[in-house]
Enzyme design. Sequence first.
Site, short mmCIF file in Angstrom:
data_model
loop_
_atom_site.label_atom_id
_atom_site.label_comp_id
_atom_site.label_asym_id
_atom_site.label_seq_id
_atom_site.Cartn_x
_atom_site.Cartn_y
_atom_site.Cartn_z
N HIS A 187 3.71 -35.33 32.66
CA HIS A 187 2.50 -35.37 31.85
C HIS A 187 2.78 -35.74 30.40
CE1 HIS A 187 -0.54 -33.29 34.69
NE2 HIS A 187 0.40 -33.91 35.37
N SER A 229 2.13 -41.15 34.36
CA SER A 229 2.71 -41.84 35.52
C SER A 229 3.13 -43.27 35.19
CB SER A 229 1.68 -41.90 36.65
OG SER A 229 1.44 -40.62 37.17
N LYS A 288 -8.50 -39.31 45.79
CA LYS A 288 -7.54 -40.16 46.48
C LYS A 288 -6.43 -39.32 47.09
CE LYS A 288 -4.89 -44.40 45.93
NZ LYS A 288 -4.34 -45.40 45.03
N ASP A 289 -5.97 -38.30 46.35
CA ASP A 289 -4.94 -37.41 46.89
C ASP A 289 -5.45 -36.63 48.10
OD1 ASP A 289 -3.08 -38.24 45.10
OD2 ASP A 289 -3.10 -36.45 43.83
N GLU A 327 20.48 -31.23 60.55
CA GLU A 327 19.11 -31.72 60.69
C GLU A 327 19.06 -33.17 60.20
OE1 GLU A 327 17.54 -29.75 62.73
OE2 GLU A 327 15.89 -29.12 61.46
#
Lengths: 265, 412
Positions: free
Chosen positions: B213, B217, B241-242, B285
């Site tokens: 922040h 971005s 959108k998220d 894994e």
Amino acid sequence: MRKLFIIALMGLSLGFAGAAHAAGGAPVPAKQNWTFTGLFGGGFDKAQLKRGGQVFFEVCNGCHSVSLMAYRNLVESGAWTEDEAKELASGFEVQDGPNDEGEMFMRPARLSDRFVSPYPNDKAAAAAHGAIPPDLSVITKARKYGPDYIHALLIGYKDEVPEGVTIPEGSNYNEFFPGNAIAMAAPLTDGAVEYADGTEATLDQLSRDVVTFLAWAAEPELEARTALGIKVLIYLVILTAMLGALKHRIWRRLSDPNLSCEDPH
Amino acid sequence: MSKRQYNNRVMQWVEDRLPIISLMENSGVIYPTPKNLNYWWNYGSLAGVVMVIMILTGIFLAMNYQAHPTVAFDSVERIVRDVNYGWLLRYLHMNGASMFFLLVYIHMFRGMYYGSYKAPRELLWMIGVTIYLAMMATAFMGYVLPWGQMSFWGATVITNLFSAVPVVGTDIVTWMWGGFAVDFPTLNRFFAWHYLLPFILFALVFLHLWALHTHKSNNPLGIDAKTPQDMMPFHPFYTIKDLYGLGFFMIFYLYFVFFQPNFFGEVDNYIPANPMVTPPHIVPEWYFLPFYAMLRAVPDKLGGVIVMFAGVLILYVLPWLDTSKVRSARFRPVFKQMFWIFFLDCLVLGYVGAKSPDEMFMGIMTMTTLGQIATTYYFFHFIVLLPLLGKYETTKPLPNSIAEEVAKKYAQ
């Protein structure tokens, strides 16, 4: 062009994943049609489950334990009535106590008891068999190819050992067992059990039924899980479609070139 | 900053005493976000959602789990069988680990493709790498808890790596185990760490967001925002959108939880741990496989351990290894090709990690050789290619502004 490249990469990675799963010595067991496997899970055929239980309690349970299941689970499966399960349980003895005199005592098993193990401990099992017959509680989850493998193993005993394979004394030849030499003698033969529901007890049938029972013992939550899963997925698909419509609606505001991040305060 | 006024009196009352309302508004509502983020920018918030799911399911699992070798395996099965919706908790948690890594890997590759680690976001990237390290430690210890064969032997193999440390190696391992073998003290302390680390991870995510922040971005063009018209408020544009992306992700994730819950697992982990029987193949894994391949590529134990750790730690200096001033691969034609080759190389490493070392690859070389080639290329990409590309690559001209590009797109 770039799309093609990405698709090729995805295909390649899938191929890798597949190849990573196909490794190992013994032959790959044939894929069977089970009522409980499939892309969207499934359920257990109650009659088949009950027959499988009969095979387990009459044959397998002589040497193998299923220590994670209790007789009450038979009732919960829907294949046994409470009275049937109680009667089945009462055929087994469990140690209880200490009583008021401080003594341990034996009593018939109840619904709340776990399936009674044939041996008091692993040493006793090993002393009787040379090897410890594994606990079968999660066996279909604990072997590659799961139910297909257990089924192939149960019908995979051959009297004639192929040339070039030597089976040590006390072991048996099985096509699907890794290394081919298995300590367990063929446990099932045609007619090994007389089914209460009159179904013809062929080796294949016995094996399918008991594998169904073991798959249930490994995943008793399977029916509840897949039933809830269908509802959840349908809900999510509808929700996502609505969210998508909303997203496109809100994002139409981007056509305004003056849209900005200026502080409203 | 002028004082914020709110119509709601309770909010105003709180704001006057603790400006947390404006803090939340600044970072979650009016937070300026580039207009042109594509769907690859969804994965960070998705990973955050999965982290919350992991912590919540983990807390409730811990209420029913027992960290003792005699009962650990059975207690996990008891959760699945006898705890109300215990199977849901367990399978959400188990598959959540795979999903967390899948999302974070996509998030990291996105950062690499669009040069999100470049100035002024170096620290943001480095905190991210630390989060990744914390995830690996947490996942490793969590995998030990069900106390199956892979849990036990995985723990044995990985902790034994530290015996490669010169002079004090064996002492370190004994100290880590709390004994002379992986046993009750090991399991018990792994459980404690597995409960603690996620909260450290949570704090790191907070720092990650703080750093994000501060400079906002990056975006697919990789250019800086210049005018307010390049950006738009986070809400409602990116909240919706998220959420839309979250819908797709949840369908994917929950499909596995409900219908193929053991898809990502190893069958051997349903065999209770047995210190007397080594499984034929000890495999970690899937998300650790590339590093497992690096470990086994070096014949020397200490060398293998160093290479494996270097494989992760090199990410810390990535912002300085990549000398190009242009961020986005869209304007770096050669880097773009190299990125995809690097991506493929990581897949090859994962593939090699899943195989036994002496197995043949297409009949031409052993897996070890393939692993050595892929490992060499992995480091070659970072140490040789990236520094040189920045110097010699001819980049494409950068667009003027984000707003201009968005306007072009909407004009069509």
